[in-house]
Design an enzyme around this catalytic site. Structure first.
Site, PDB file in Angstrom:
ATOM      1  N   TYR A 177      -8.113   6.090   1.057  1.00  0.00           N
ATOM      2  CA  TYR A 177      -6.730   5.611   1.199  1.00  0.00           C
ATOM      3  C   TYR A 177      -6.430   4.579   0.127  1.00  0.00           C
ATOM      4  O   TYR A 177      -7.331   3.946  -0.437  1.00  0.00           O
ATOM      5  CB  TYR A 177      -6.476   5.022   2.592  1.00  0.00           C
ATOM      6  CG  TYR A 177      -7.086   3.662   2.839  1.00  0.00           C
ATOM      7  CD1 TYR A 177      -6.400   2.488   2.516  1.00  0.00           C
ATOM      8  CD2 TYR A 177      -8.355   3.528   3.394  1.00  0.00           C
ATOM      9  CE1 TYR A 177      -6.950   1.229   2.740  1.00  0.00           C
ATOM     10  CE2 TYR A 177      -8.917   2.280   3.634  1.00  0.00           C
ATOM     11  CZ  TYR A 177      -8.208   1.132   3.297  1.00  0.00           C
ATOM     12  OH  TYR A 177      -8.756  -0.102   3.518  1.00  0.00           O
ATOM     13  N   CYS A 178      -5.142   4.418  -0.177  1.00  0.00           N
ATOM     14  CA  CYS A 178      -4.658   3.405  -1.116  1.00  0.00           C
ATOM     15  C   CYS A 178      -3.234   3.046  -0.703  1.00  0.00           C
ATOM     16  O   CYS A 178      -2.794   3.409   0.387  1.00  0.00           O
ATOM     17  CB  CYS A 178      -4.737   3.897  -2.564  1.00  0.00           C
ATOM     18  SG  CYS A 178      -3.775   5.392  -2.895  1.00  0.00           S
ATOM     19  N   THR A 179      -2.496   2.358  -1.552  1.00  0.00           N
ATOM     20  CA  THR A 179      -1.171   1.872  -1.173  1.00  0.00           C
ATOM     21  C   THR A 179      -0.183   2.997  -0.879  1.00  0.00           C
ATOM     22  O   THR A 179       0.442   3.039   0.180  1.00  0.00           O
ATOM     23  CB  THR A 179      -0.593   0.960  -2.276  1.00  0.00           C
ATOM     24  OG1 THR A 179      -1.531  -0.063  -2.568  1.00  0.00           O
ATOM     25  CG2 THR A 179       0.724   0.340  -1.830  1.00  0.00           C
TER      26      THR A 179
END
Length: 322
Positions: A177-179
């Site tokens: 996951y990331c922003t």
């Protein structure tokens, strides 16, 4: 009451044959719609964060989706009382997010996309590892409960950490996951290339997870790349995980040190902010160039004669025959 502005976060991996020509065209579109923000154009696609009136943002999204190259763009839309940016920059670069993994095309192979609800259902299973692919300053202010984080100051360092991940988690299901999702496109593809077999990614990232799944078990705030700096995403079981750089108490109040030579970007609680006059240390508090502290710890960059047409190559007038 509806807020008058929108903030858009988006990306799209799609071939752009002539990035510079597209940049010129896109810059003009943004000017016409009074949008502000940062947009990166490359041969591999488009990456942007912009703000504008709700009406102008709606027109922008409709215009982009009408272009077959960008029909699949997934816009993350957040309401705002004001513009989230002071300037407009549309630039061409080698990649739409700097990774150094130029050989990877997410359109060819990448991790399986999970909706926020699918991610939520999988993240706590024993055979799963939740992997944060963001930089240390981003996850320091907020991350998923029990997530594995990497000691990296920039996404381009990600490939160097994969051997460490192999030793511990190669037989696990990896949920990245990331922003907003863009870093996961290449991170998950690289993991697959390196021999990981079960790789997934949170589609739309933390921002979409907050919007569609309530942000449950995301601890702290989500670091964003606009004037808001960090935003709340967890409406279910929120908590603060970051600590004041000065006194160590829990605080998610991200500020820049008032000493511009230092400009350290860290959490500093409100009491220490006033007590240190916006500085992160006694030395910075006494620095001759220290900026006046106004209680926010945010210092608007100098406009330096900012011209929204800067970088836009307007057609030259034809020579006049005498």
């Amino acid at each position: 009451m509806n807020k008058p502005y929108n903030i858009l976060l988006y990306y799209c991996y799609t071939p752009i044959a002539d990035p510079e020509a597209f940049r010129e065209e896109h810059h003009l579109l943004c000017l016409e719609l009074n949008l502000l923000g940062r947009i990166i154009v490359s041969k591999e696609g488009l990456n942007g964060t912009v703000s504008g009136s709700a009406e102008d943002c709606a027109t922008y999204m409709a215009t982009m989706k009408a272009d077959p190259r960008f029909a699949k763009i997934d816009f993350k839309v957040d309401a705002s009382d004001i513009h989230a940016f002071a300037k407009l920059h549309v630039r061409t670069k080698a990649e739409i997010v700097h990774s150094g993994m130029l050989h990877i095309d997410p359109n060819q192979r990448t991790g399986q996309h999970l909706s926020p609800q699918e991610f939520k259902a999988m993240k706590d299973r024993e055979d799963v590892v939740v992997l944060d692919v963001r930089s240390d300053y981003e996850y320091s202010v907020g991350r998923f409960k029990n997530a594995v984080t990497l000691d990296i100051g920039n996404f381009r360092e990600f490939p160097e950490k994969v051997n460490e991940l192999k030793e511990k988690y190669k037989d696990k299901k990896i949920l990245t996951y990331c922003t907003g999702g863009i870093k996961c496109e290449k991170a998950s593809a690289f993991l697959l290339e390196q021999g990981f077999e079960n790789v997934y990614q949170l589609h739309g990232g933390i921002i979409k997870y907050g919007m569609e799944a309530g942000g449950e078990d995301f601890e702290g705030k989500c670091y964003v790349f606009d004037n808001r700096v960090a935003v709340d995403v967890n409406k279910v079981n929120p908590q603060v995980i970051s600590e004041c750089y000065v006194c160590g108490t829990k605080s998610d109040r991200m500020v820049n040190c008032a000493n511009p030579v230092c400009n350290l970007h860290v959490p500093i609680c409100e009491a220490c902010g006033w007590g240190m006059d916006g500085a992160c240390s006694p030395a910075c508090k006494e620095h001759p160039e220290k900026r006046p502290y106004n209680g926010t710890g945010y210092y608007q960059k100098e406009m330096n004669g900012y011209n929204p047409l800067k970088g836009f190559n307007r057609p030259k007038k034809a020579d006049v025959q005498v």
